[in-house]
Structures are given as structure tokens and as C-alpha cells.
Scaffold this motif. Structure first.
Motif, mmCIF file in Angstrom:
data_model
loop_
_atom_site.group_PDB
_atom_site.id
_atom_site.type_symbol
_atom_site.label_atom_id
_atom_site.label_comp_id
_atom_site.label_asym_id
_atom_site.label_seq_id
_atom_site.Cartn_x
_atom_site.Cartn_y
_atom_site.Cartn_z
ATOM 1 N N GLY A 18 33.007 -18.831 -68.112
ATOM 2 C CA GLY A 18 33.414 -19.355 -66.820
ATOM 3 C C GLY A 18 32.512 -18.965 -65.670
ATOM 4 N N ALA A 19 31.414 -18.238 -65.952
ATOM 5 C CA ALA A 19 30.548 -17.705 -64.891
ATOM 6 C C ALA A 19 31.412 -17.064 -63.806
ATOM 7 N N GLU A 20 32.353 -16.225 -64.249
ATOM 8 C CA GLU A 20 33.404 -15.701 -63.365
ATOM 9 C C GLU A 20 33.049 -14.317 -62.823
ATOM 10 N N LEU A 21 33.057 -14.192 -61.519
ATOM 11 C CA LEU A 21 32.820 -12.914 -60.852
ATOM 12 C C LEU A 21 33.963 -11.957 -61.181
ATOM 13 N N SER A 22 33.628 -10.781 -61.706
ATOM 14 C CA SER A 22 34.676 -9.825 -62.094
ATOM 15 C C SER A 22 34.591 -8.508 -61.340
ATOM 16 N N LYS A 29 33.724 1.239 -54.060
ATOM 17 C CA LYS A 29 34.870 0.358 -53.833
ATOM 18 C C LYS A 29 34.618 -1.028 -54.416
ATOM 19 N N ASN A 30 35.535 -1.484 -55.275
ATOM 20 C CA ASN A 30 35.472 -2.830 -55.838
ATOM 21 C C ASN A 30 36.327 -3.767 -54.984
ATOM 22 N N TYR A 31 35.727 -4.824 -54.486
ATOM 23 C CA TYR A 31 36.421 -5.758 -53.609
ATOM 24 C C TYR A 31 37.118 -6.884 -54.372
ATOM 25 N N ILE A 32 36.803 -7.048 -55.654
ATOM 26 C CA ILE A 32 37.460 -8.057 -56.491
ATOM 27 C C ILE A 32 38.597 -7.380 -57.255
ATOM 28 N N TRP A 33 39.729 -8.043 -57.317
ATOM 29 C CA TRP A 33 40.889 -7.413 -57.956
ATOM 30 C C TRP A 33 40.662 -7.288 -59.453
ATOM 31 N N LYS A 42 43.115 -13.988 -64.146
ATOM 32 C CA LYS A 42 41.781 -14.380 -63.695
ATOM 33 C C LYS A 42 41.363 -13.511 -62.511
ATOM 34 N N THR A 43 40.059 -13.503 -62.221
ATOM 35 C CA THR A 43 39.564 -12.789 -61.049
ATOM 36 C C THR A 43 38.901 -13.724 -60.034
ATOM 37 N N SER A 44 38.155 -14.721 -60.520
ATOM 38 C CA SER A 44 37.461 -15.639 -59.612
ATOM 39 C C SER A 44 37.006 -16.889 -60.361
#
Length: 282
Positions: A18-22, A29-33, A42-44
Motif C-alpha cells: 500500500g506504500a503506507e506511511l507507518s 517522537k512518532n507523529y503517526i499513530w 491502518k496508519t495512512s
């Protein structure tokens, strides 16, 4: 498989599926959940070749009926890595035997992730490799971490105008709207805002949103080329999705003909379209 890109300020990790940002990290600090399937798995995800749901889960093109699930299929496929450097990666998905069963167009979708200082730029390039017009939509669905109490966070808009939101019922637009009043140019976040699904804005004047915690800026999402925007979370979930869209879900009274779909994009044969959004970390 996962691909990591980084510069002196930030780091991003993207899955080939999915070429998904994780992960999007500054310092520690990680800004993506981080996924908790109790809320969402899912994340993005990338939304292509449709955004949202179709009426009856189907559309018509040249007398044939095609089935497509909500948000399309791109998020479910493995993408090929066609370029990779320290701070840039480009993924590609091409039409194949499976996609042609539900989407009768020959296409290539390229996703680029580019780090520029404290900013991640996400670029989409949609290429029509058909000998006919191609109908499509595309959108982003990044979920950003909420660290702490949800009510401590707010969204800061470009101006102080109250906003008109378009109501969804069973994933389709009902024709009903609601005025969302801002506190100046600020929307304090409350889970009650999302009891009936996402907040959806059409022909949106705002071209960036800043997420703030206790009035201190956390990040800024910019989407100058996207006319639609969704904002979404789930009850008690520790994330907020800020979703720039080039296309939207069907109306409840939609004809089903893809060429008549509200928000549908048209790409002439053997042509391409580029569009981008970005997130800057503070």
C-alpha cells in the motif's frame, strides 16, 4: 517490507504494501499513530481509484457494472520501489489482471515520499496508460498520534469563517449539511464531533490545518491542490485523521455512472496528473 528514509531532522518508514506511511519521527517522537486493531488497522492508507463508498458498492462504465470496495484497492497491493535515496523513496503500482476486473483502465500510480528539513512531502503521480479517458479519484488518510487527552488538542484553520460540513449516512452523502462554528479560527477537538462519521468539507477554502496541543503547535498539514477534506477519528481512539481528497463518496441519489460521479477526475489518454500534500513537524 519497509523502507526507511531520513535526514538530519526527521525519519519516515513506509511499507511496500500500500506504500503506507507507518512512522514519522522527530527526535524520539512518532507523529503517526501505532496500530491498535481495537480501533483501526491502518496508519495512512492511499485512497485510489475512488475515495469513499460507491452507491451499492458499484459503478457503471460503457454499459458494464464494476464492483469496488470503499476507498478502492491501492492500499491492498504491494508497490514496487522504483527509486530510493537517503531522503526520498518512490513507489509504483501498475494496473494488472486483478485490477482490470474491477477498474477497466491501464494506469500507473507513483507515490513519492520526500524529506525536506522538518517536512515530509507526499506526491502522487497518476498516469493514464489507456487509449481512452480514465476516471479516478485519489486521497490521503494519515492518522496522527494523539498523546494525552483528546480534548487538549485543537485544529487551527486558515481563517475564522464558520464551516459547512456534509453529512454521511451509511457511508453516502445524504444531502444534509451542518454549520460547524469555530472559536476564532480554532476547532477544539471532542469525540462527539465524530459520532456520525467524518467531518467532510467540499470546495474547501482552507489549504492547511495546524494540530495544536494546549495551544502549542504540533504539526501543520498543507494540501493546496485538494478541494475536499475529511477529518475523522473513532470514539476514544488516540489519533486524528486529516485527509486531503481529490474526490468524494457517492451521494445517496447517485446515478452510478462513473462519468457523472461528483468529484470524479478525468485524465486524458497517455497523460498524467501530479498532486501533493505535506506535513511539517514542530
Amino acid at each position: 517490507m519497509e523502507i526507511t528514509i531520513q535526514n538530519q531532522a526527521i525519519k519516515a518508514v513506509i511499507k511496500t504494501k500500500g506504500a503506507e506511511l507507518s512512522l514519522l519521527q522527530k527526535e524520539d517522537k512518532n507523529y503517526i499513530w501505532e496500530i491498535n486493531s481495537e480501533f483501526w488497522n491502518k496508519t495512512s492508507p492511499i485512497l485510489f481509484p475512488i475515495v469513499g463508498a460507491l452507491k451499492n458498492g458499484e459503478y457503471f462504465h460503457e454499459g458494464k457494472v464494476y464492483k469496488l470496495s470503499r476507498h478502492g484497492f491501492a492500499r491492498d497491493f504491494e508497490f514496487e520501489v522504483i527509486e530510493n535515496s537517503e531522503n526520498t523513496v518512490v513507489f509504483s503500482l501498475k494496473s494488472n489482471e486483478e485490477t482490470l476486473k474491477v477498474y477497466p483502465f491501464h494506469f500507473e500510480l507513483q507515490l513519492s515520499y520526500i524529506l525536506e528539513g522538518n517536512k515530509l512531502v507526499v506526491k502522487y503521480e497518476i498516469i493514464n496508460r489507456s487509449s481512452e479517458k480514465m476516471y479516478y479519484s485519489i486521497g490521503a488518510h494519515p492518522a496522527f498520534n494523539i498523546n494525552g487527552n483528546f480534548e487538549d488538542f485543537s485544529l487551527i484553520f486558515d481563517d475564522e469563517k464558520d464551516l459547512e460540513t456534509y453529512k454521511l449516512e451509511q457511508d453516502l452523502f445524504s444531502g444534509k449539511t451542518e454549520i460547524l462554528k469555530l472559536n476564532g479560527n480554532v476547532l477544539p477537538l471532542q469525540y462527539e464531533l465524530f459520532e456520525e462519521d467524518a467531518l467532510v468539507f467540499k470546495n474547501f477554502a482552507t489549504k492547511s490545518l495546524t494540530l495544536a496541543k494546549n495551544n502549542e503547535s504540533v504539526m501543520k498539514v498543507s494540501f493546496p491542490d485538494f478541494p475536499y477534506l475529511g477529518i475523522w477519528t473513532k470514539k476514544d481512539a488516540p489519533f486524528i485523521c486529516i485527509e486531503p481528497w481529490l474526490g468524494i463518496a457517492d451521494n445517496a441519489n447517485a446515478s452510478g455512472k462513473i462519468e457523472e460521479k461528483e468529484g470524479i477526475q478525468i485524465l486524458e489518454n497517455n497523460s498524467k496528473k501530479q498532486i501533493a500534500w505535506s506535513v511539517e513537524l514542530f
